[in-house]
Design a protein around this motif. Structure first.
Motif, PDB file in Angstrom:
ATOM      1  N   ALA A 145      25.283  23.988  -9.251  1.00 52.93           N
ATOM      2  CA  ALA A 145      25.793  25.309  -9.615  1.00 52.93           C
ATOM      3  C   ALA A 145      25.131  25.734 -10.914  1.00 52.93           C
ATOM      4  N   ALA A 146      25.099  27.021 -11.154  1.00 47.76           N
ATOM      5  CA  ALA A 146      24.629  27.548 -12.430  1.00 47.76           C
ATOM      6  C   ALA A 146      25.789  27.547 -13.412  1.00 47.76           C
ATOM      7  N   VAL A 147      25.490  27.415 -14.691  1.00 46.09           N
ATOM      8  CA  VAL A 147      26.528  27.465 -15.724  1.00 46.09           C
ATOM      9  C   VAL A 147      26.233  28.649 -16.639  1.00 46.09           C
ATOM     10  N   ILE A 148      27.240  29.493 -16.826  1.00 49.14           N
ATOM     11  CA  ILE A 148      27.047  30.751 -17.544  1.00 49.14           C
ATOM     12  C   ILE A 148      28.099  30.872 -18.643  1.00 49.14           C
ATOM     13  N   GLU A 149      27.630  31.244 -19.830  1.00 48.41           N
ATOM     14  CA  GLU A 149      28.528  31.428 -20.970  1.00 48.41           C
ATOM     15  C   GLU A 149      28.488  32.900 -21.369  1.00 48.41           C
ATOM     16  N   PRO A 150      29.589  33.625 -21.214  1.00 47.40           N
ATOM     17  CA  PRO A 150      29.560  35.018 -21.676  1.00 47.40           C
ATOM     18  C   PRO A 150      29.472  35.071 -23.203  1.00 47.40           C
ATOM     19  N   LEU A 180      32.820  38.147 -17.787  1.00 48.51           N
ATOM     20  CA  LEU A 180      31.731  38.248 -16.815  1.00 48.51           C
ATOM     21  C   LEU A 180      32.137  39.201 -15.699  1.00 48.51           C
ATOM     22  N   ILE A 232      25.551  38.799 -11.767  1.00 49.72           N
ATOM     23  CA  ILE A 232      26.561  38.480 -12.773  1.00 49.72           C
ATOM     24  C   ILE A 232      26.135  39.098 -14.099  1.00 49.72           C
TER      25      ILE A 232
END
Lengths: 327, 327
Positions: A34-39, A45, A141
């Motif tokens: 999975a991708a990991v995303i930090e707003p 998000l 996203i």
């Protein structure tokens, strides 16, 4: 034995798609689950998915470069309508086998060009074999400051209704591609067809404009403004003569090749329709100028329900269907 | 005229899908352009997409209830392999028209059942008409504490390799469905087929286990452990006799109906394979007990590359292809 990568799939992901993820730390080179995303601090998000199916949303012969751009941009338009800034996207590709590597490479070049332009990167995805037409799914996203999302449900009665750019060019373009002869000059034809083929997501406008509610015009101006009405529990009244149209559309209208209703209900313009309190007119115009996008006031939110369209004399017009029906 | 919702699409979204989004504030009743998601303090979001195509990943006659569960669970398994907690999902459905409402309703009931079980809600999506087979895309979004994501690239030489549950049952189930007669008892047949049809994402284990690197077994144990090897720049050595198999698999092996290589390279088990430092063995076992999932040590990460499989005498086994090839 060795845990070699499987033939085909992993090879083309590494060659064709991994470079699109190179700038995004949370993509892990497309090597992870999975991708990991930090707003950014204070941000939420925003996530949206749109699909394109060959033979329905694009044709088998369309350049893959442009199909990729359209796939990305229809999703970016949803982020624009939320006032969000693009961050990353995930791809879901169901494609026939054997894999057409040339098509995929051209597709990836289209994505690369738009990634640069819209400051977004690939962060993950899935590829699957299909016995049917290529079916392309993209999840975009973005991030938006807490409380700043442009919700469809947030319009108020008395607010002004605005639209960006011009309306109906994509509908003209589609008719031209279907063989209609509207007696348009070559450059006007080309411009209308380009509008149909390649949306221009209004991201800068969405991020800048002090709107209460917004939606992007994908199904048709009337249908999409109708979505704001339904979500806000209100009606809207617009004046047909105020709706901004291009020179090509004006020429086609003048010749009777299309009617105003065709333009107001045509899909695929990907402009923003939004509402703002009457006393924010100057702020709306300033934001539009900063975003370099023309914005026109076309009407007013009202009590009641549904979208009324008035002609030059102020009489209600009969429009027929509000927009494009998928099913 | 009125901005009525378009016939069909909006009606079935409201009837069938909006109830699945009722508990999720950021889904806006599926009425907006994008979902808005706020990770818990100190957390990042993890996002993954997986597609299922009718005729490839499921059969036209398969119950829609179960197809929905499989679609959701293969994605949840990716979140499990990142150590993430499920939050929301987005659906992309390309389906033939006219819409088969009974199928969609059964599909939504399957989603509803699993939403409850795995504490996840629908937050958005897209539906499109297709001339081909139903093509279902799902984007799962979870959250994971900063720095706690179980990356494939994070394994170290000398770490122990573990696997959850039992390996190869899904491959057995697929062979049984394809008509193979392995002389298994009825309940053993049913269990193997159920394993193939309906994955059990190891979410609690993924969240609890002090692993360095993890992957879920979707393509096959050897292939997926191979992904950890590639991402970490290492090799792995596993002992075939240590790999946990079910009673049904042991019976099939005993009869010579399958070989151990078939089980080690069969896809769709959706167990977790993970690595952890040798001195964390007790912590791994405690986490497995808390998650109520059996965990077995099957080998060791090594310098070099590729996955070596040793037989009972410690001699390398020749396995052939590592797993399922999509293309």
């Amino acid at each position: 034995m060795n845990g070699r990568p499987l033939p085909g799939e992993f090879a083309f992901i590494r060659e064709v798609f991994a470079p699109l993820a190179a700038g995004e730390e949370g993509a892990f080179g497309l090597l992870d689950d999975a991708a990991v995303i930090e707003p950014a601090p204070g941000c939420r998000l925003a996530a949206s998915v749109d699909m394109l199916v060959e033979g329905v949303h694009f044709l088998a012969g369309d350049p893959a470069f442009q199909v990729a751009q359209k796939l990305l941009r229809v999703n970016l338009s949803d982020l624009a309508a939320m006032g969000a800034r693009p961050r990353v996207y995930l791809l879901g590709l169901a494609i026939p086998k054997p894999v057409d590597l040339d098509w995929l490479r051209d597709f990836a070049r289209g994505l690369a060009a738009d990634q640069e332009r819209f400051a977004i990167a690939l962060a993950g995805g899935d590829t699957a074999a299909t016995t049917g037409p290529p079916t392309l799914s993209l999840t975009a996203i973005g991030e938006v400051e807490a409380g700043r999302a442009l919700l469809r449900s947030n319009a108020a009665a008395g607010e002004h209704v605005y639209v960006s750019g011009t309306i109906g060019d994509a509908a003209l373009g589609l008719r031209l591609l279907q063989g209609a002869d509207m007696g348009l000059a070559g450059h006007a034809r080309d411009a209308a067809i380009a509008r149909y083929r390649l949306p221009e997501p209004r991201l800068r406008l969405g991020m800048a404009v002090p709107a209460s509610a917004a939606v992007d015009v994908s199904d048709g101006l009337i249908a999409d403004l109708g979505h704001i009405c339904i979500a806000s529990g209100l009606g809207a009244r617009i004046e047909a003569a105020r709706v901004p149209v291009s020179g090509a559309a004006r020429a086609a209208l003048g010749r009777g090749a299309v009617g105003i209703a065709d333009l107001l209900t045509g899909g695929d313009d990907y402009e923003l329709v939004f509402t703002a309190p009457a006393d924010r007119g100057n702020a709306v115009r300033e934001a539009a100028a900063r975003a370099s996008v023309p914005v026109t006031r076309i009407g007013t939110m009202t009590e009641g329900e549904g979208v009324s369209v008035l002609d030059r004399e102020g009489a209600p017009m009969e429009i027929g269907k509000a927009g494009y029906a998928h099913f």
